[in-house]
Design a protein around this motif. Structure first.
Motif, PDB file in Angstrom:
ATOM      1  N   GLU A  13       0.720  -1.216  -0.100  1.00 30.12           N
ATOM      2  CA  GLU A  13       0.206   0.033   0.107  1.00 30.12           C
ATOM      3  C   GLU A  13       0.909   1.289  -0.076  1.00 30.12           C
ATOM      4  N   PRO A  14       0.546   2.294  -0.796  1.00 29.03           N
ATOM      5  CA  PRO A  14       1.195   3.467  -0.719  1.00 29.03           C
ATOM      6  C   PRO A  14       1.282   4.173   0.703  1.00 29.03           C
ATOM      7  N   SER A  15       2.624   4.738   0.867  1.00 26.53           N
ATOM      8  CA  SER A  15       2.597   5.588   2.062  1.00 26.53           C
ATOM      9  C   SER A  15       2.718   6.895   1.839  1.00 26.53           C
ATOM     10  N   TYR A  16       1.931   7.815   2.205  1.00 24.97           N
ATOM     11  CA  TYR A  16       1.847   9.134   1.772  1.00 24.97           C
ATOM     12  C   TYR A  16       2.174   9.975   3.453  1.00 24.97           C
ATOM     13  N   GLY A  17       2.979  10.920   3.086  1.00 24.00           N
ATOM     14  CA  GLY A  17       3.444  11.802   3.886  1.00 24.00           C
ATOM     15  C   GLY A  17       2.835  13.477   3.777  1.00 24.00           C
ATOM     16  N   TRP A  18       3.481  14.179   4.530  1.00 24.82           N
ATOM     17  CA  TRP A  18       3.073  15.671   4.233  1.00 24.82           C
ATOM     18  C   TRP A  18       4.528  16.466   3.933  1.00 24.82           C
ATOM     19  N   CYS A  19       4.188  17.369   2.891  1.00 26.75           N
ATOM     20  CA  CYS A  19       5.197  18.191   2.635  1.00 26.75           C
ATOM     21  C   CYS A  19       5.066  19.584   3.271  1.00 26.75           C
ATOM     22  N   TRP A  21       6.457  22.458   2.675  1.00 23.83           N
ATOM     23  CA  TRP A  21       6.937  23.627   1.857  1.00 23.83           C
ATOM     24  C   TRP A  21       5.905  23.795   1.044  1.00 23.83           C
ATOM     25  N   HIS A  22       5.139  22.694   0.257  1.00 23.92           N
ATOM     26  CA  HIS A  22       3.877  23.112  -0.518  1.00 23.92           C
ATOM     27  C   HIS A  22       2.549  22.969   0.479  1.00 23.92           C
ATOM     28  N   LYS A  23       2.594  22.472   1.424  1.00 20.53           N
ATOM     29  CA  LYS A  23       1.665  22.184   2.329  1.00 20.53           C
ATOM     30  C   LYS A  23       0.482  21.404   1.927  1.00 20.53           C
ATOM     31  N   GLY A  24       1.083  19.902   1.460  1.00 16.60           N
ATOM     32  CA  GLY A  24      -0.107  19.065   1.088  1.00 16.60           C
ATOM     33  C   GLY A  24       0.607  17.663   1.177  1.00 16.60           C
ATOM     34  N   THR A  25      -0.313  16.758   0.849  1.00 16.72           N
ATOM     35  CA  THR A  25       0.317  15.126   0.861  1.00 16.72           C
ATOM     36  C   THR A  25       1.094  15.074  -0.286  1.00 16.72           C
ATOM     37  N   SER A  26       2.129  14.077   0.170  1.00 18.46           N
ATOM     38  CA  SER A  26       3.094  13.417  -0.755  1.00 18.46           C
ATOM     39  C   SER A  26       3.239  12.095  -0.527  1.00 18.46           C
ATOM     40  N   GLY A  27       3.537  11.549  -1.594  1.00 12.44           N
ATOM     41  CA  GLY A  27       4.147   9.869  -1.529  1.00 12.44           C
ATOM     42  C   GLY A  27       5.489  10.006  -1.876  1.00 12.44           C
ATOM     43  N   THR A  28       6.304  10.994  -1.876  1.00 12.76           N
ATOM     44  CA  THR A  28       7.764  11.359  -1.893  1.00 12.76           C
ATOM     45  C   THR A  28       8.161  11.948  -0.919  1.00 12.76           C
ATOM     46  N   ALA A  29       7.655  12.465   0.354  1.00 11.94           N
ATOM     47  CA  ALA A  29       8.008  13.358   1.134  1.00 11.94           C
ATOM     48  C   ALA A  29       9.210  12.347   2.212  1.00 11.94           C
ATOM     49  N   VAL A  30      10.315  13.286   2.416  1.00 13.31           N
ATOM     50  CA  VAL A  30      11.558  12.736   3.126  1.00 13.31           C
ATOM     51  C   VAL A  30      11.903  13.872   4.189  1.00 13.31           C
ATOM     52  N   LEU A  31      12.447  13.533   5.084  1.00 17.00           N
ATOM     53  CA  LEU A  31      12.981  14.372   6.236  1.00 17.00           C
ATOM     54  C   LEU A  31      13.770  15.264   5.767  1.00 17.00           C
ATOM     55  N   ILE A  32      13.947  16.501   6.077  1.00 20.60           N
ATOM     56  CA  ILE A  32      14.801  17.490   5.589  1.00 20.60           C
ATOM     57  C   ILE A  32      15.540  18.177   6.798  1.00 20.60           C
ATOM     58  N   GLU A  33      14.655  18.620   7.859  1.00 21.36           N
ATOM     59  CA  GLU A  33      15.209  19.183   8.937  1.00 21.36           C
ATOM     60  C   GLU A  33      14.602  18.624  10.176  1.00 21.36           C
ATOM     61  N   MET A  34      15.256  18.798  11.385  1.00 19.23           N
ATOM     62  CA  MET A  34      14.652  18.606  12.730  1.00 19.23           C
ATOM     63  C   MET A  34      14.578  19.908  13.551  1.00 19.23           C
ATOM     64  N   VAL A  35      13.715  20.087  13.838  1.00 20.49           N
ATOM     65  CA  VAL A  35      13.537  21.439  14.513  1.00 20.49           C
ATOM     66  C   VAL A  35      13.518  21.254  16.048  1.00 20.49           C
TER      67      VAL A  35
END
Length: 64
Positions: A13-19, A21-35
């Motif tokens: 099953e596809p795994s969707y995350g949240w982007c 930067w464009h504030k929407g769902t994405s199937g290719t989202a990866v971690l960029i920064e830890m705050v």
């Protein structure tokens, strides 16, 4: 005891995350920064492939 997980569907099953930067769902989202926060746990910011390419963002695991 009954089995509750169908092993044939665990990784198909596809795994969707949240982007963030464009504030929407994405199937290719990866971690960029830890705050870091003063109180409470840190949280991650994620970006999809198009946003990473447009903005020159580097995944967290690839940063020096």
């Amino acid at each position: 005891m009954a089995k509750t997980t169908d092993p044939s569907r665990v990784f198909t099953e596809p795994s969707y995350g949240w982007c963030h930067w464009h504030k929407g769902t994405s199937g290719t989202a990866v971690l960029i920064e830890m705050v870091e926060r003063q109180s409470g746990p840190a949280y991650g910011l994620y970006a999809c492939a198009p946003c990473r390419e447009q903005r020159g963002l580097v995944p967290f695991v690839g940063q020096p």
